[in-house]
Write an enzyme that holds these catalytic residues in place. Structure first.
Site, PDB file in Angstrom:
ATOM      1  N   HIS A  65       0.783  -1.231   0.147  1.00 44.75           N
ATOM      2  CA  HIS A  65       0.030  -0.041  -0.011  1.00 44.75           C
ATOM      3  C   HIS A  65       0.649   1.296  -0.178  1.00 44.75           C
ATOM      4  O   HIS A  65       0.679   2.302  -0.673  1.00 44.75           O
ATOM      5  CB  HIS A  65      -0.894   0.071   1.212  1.00 44.75           C
ATOM      6  CG  HIS A  65      -1.995  -1.156   1.284  1.00 44.75           C
ATOM      7  ND1 HIS A  65      -2.949  -1.290   0.207  1.00 44.75           N
ATOM      8  CD2 HIS A  65      -2.231  -2.040   2.116  1.00 44.75           C
ATOM      9  CE1 HIS A  65      -3.741  -2.323   0.710  1.00 44.75           C
ATOM     10  NE2 HIS A  65      -3.387  -2.788   1.385  1.00 44.75           N
ATOM     11  N   HIS A  78      -3.053  -8.352  14.630  1.00 44.33           N
ATOM     12  CA  HIS A  78      -2.146  -7.612  13.434  1.00 44.33           C
ATOM     13  C   HIS A  78      -2.701  -6.113  13.613  1.00 44.33           C
ATOM     14  O   HIS A  78      -3.853  -5.686  13.810  1.00 44.33           O
ATOM     15  CB  HIS A  78      -2.975  -7.984  12.123  1.00 44.33           C
ATOM     16  CG  HIS A  78      -2.600  -6.915  10.922  1.00 44.33           C
ATOM     17  ND1 HIS A  78      -1.483  -7.391   9.773  1.00 44.33           N
ATOM     18  CD2 HIS A  78      -2.908  -6.002  10.340  1.00 44.33           C
ATOM     19  CE1 HIS A  78      -1.563  -6.538   9.073  1.00 44.33           C
ATOM     20  NE2 HIS A  78      -2.088  -5.459   9.549  1.00 44.33           N
TER      21      HIS A  78
END
Length: 352
Positions: free
Chosen positions: A21, A200
């Protein structure tokens, strides 16, 4: 109970997936070989490689990859001597043939992500992955948006489908300390010995390392991070910092702290387009609870339409947008441009 006889927890480095990203999906084979080689030498046990949005993510909506992701997976597998290579897929974006191809190319861990209330759409994909002999991991994305008991029920769906570890995924970097512990504890209580639990994190509120440590204390056996925070938004939990902290706490990760620090500075940093940092837009993502991969999109639309990126993100948070709804950021930007400064999302929030 530790992850294994040698490790208390297992760390997965997402620099070559979540970092896509930040790199606008422009990784090359050479980038992959360099990063995998350095992480592998530092003892990182699992390295994730795909487009930022997973298998099949290269598209107009999400951003086109410089190099086909299956070529990147092949390069990672060829380079790694000890580390296992994982891939991410989102059902509906990636398809079952993508899983088969990744397995054929040598990846051994299949990570399947859904919105945290839509675990049911992952069932057939977990079944296929297990048939192929892959280790399976489930991602409950945007976990900040639902209470622990809801996440636990969704985790049960994944585990019953064949998922071997279900992650609390703080996609927005919006979870704060005990909110992580509560969610991880709920999954541990629900799943018992049926599946492990993972976490995460993102750095959008500056809590990646602290949240990850609390997740471990609550029973998580798998933790994600990215070397030098190479990920969406303000980046992920920095693996080098997490390795240093866990070493001081006596938590075995198998990662050589000094080697991963060198890898972060000497190998990963030169490949990054710029540091993933806690700035106005990334902080706003954690504050407003916005999907971290929206950062680059919001910034681009803000520049194009002459509006505030922060205002775009506040409105995205108000609408509770999730991954896959990136196109609505354009609509928000156009609306802000039409209304002008007096009608901005920030102005409305302040006057409420």
């Amino acid at each position: 109970m530790p992850y294994s006889a040698d490790l208390d927890i297992r760390v997965t480095d997402s620099s070559l997936r979540d970092g896509s990203h930040a790199k606008r999906h422009q990784f090359t084979v050479e980038h992959v070989r360099s990063i995998v080689g350095a992480l592998d030498a530092a003892g990182v046990p699992v390295i994730e490689v795909t487009h930022g949005d997973g298998l099949g993510g290269s598209s107009f909506n999400y951003g086109f990859s410089h190099t086909p992701e299956q070529e990147l997976i092949k390069a990672a597998v060829e380079t790694a001597e000890r580390a296992r290579i994982a891939f991410l897929m989102l059902p509906g974006l990636g398809v079952q043939s993508d899983i088969r191809e990744a397995a054929d190319n040598g990846a051994s861990i299949c990570r399947i992500a859904t919105h945290c209330t839509e675990a049911d759409i992952s069932v057939q994909h977990f079944g296929l992955a297990r048939e192929l002999g892959l280790e399976t991991v489930g991602f409950l994305m945007m976990s900040h948006s639902q209470p622990p008991e809801v996440l636990a029920k969704q985790a049960r769906i994944m585990a019953d489908a064949g998922c071997q570890c279900v992650y609390v995924v703080d996609s927005a970097g919006a979870l704060i300390l005990n909110a992580v512990s509560d969610r991880v504890s709920a999954l541990v209580a629900e799943l018992g010995d049926d599946a492990q639990v993972g976490f995460h994190g993102h750095e959008n509120l500056g809590l990646g390392v602290a949240n990850s440590v609390l997740a471990v204390e609550a029973g998580a056996l798998q933790i994600d991070g990215s070397t030098r925070r190479f990920g969406a938004g303000a980046g992920n939990t920095p693996v080098e910092a997490f390795a240093a902290v866990t070493e001081k706490l006596g938590i075995r990760t198998g990662i050589d702290t000094l080697k991963i620090i060198d890898a972060a500075e000497d190998v990963v940093r030169p490949i990054m387009d710029g540091d993933c940092q806690l700035d106005r837009l990334s902080l706003m993502m954690g504050y407003a609870g916005v999907y971290s991969s929206f950062l680059k999109h919001a910034d681009s639309h803000a520049r194009r339409y002459g509006v505030s990126g922060a205002e775009i993100l506040i409105e995205a948070g108000r609408r509770k947008l999730v991954g896959g709804q990136e196109d609505q950021l354009i609509e928000i930007a156009l609306g802000l441009a039409d209304r002008g400064p007096a009608g901005s999302a920030v102005a409305e929030k302040k006057s409420a």
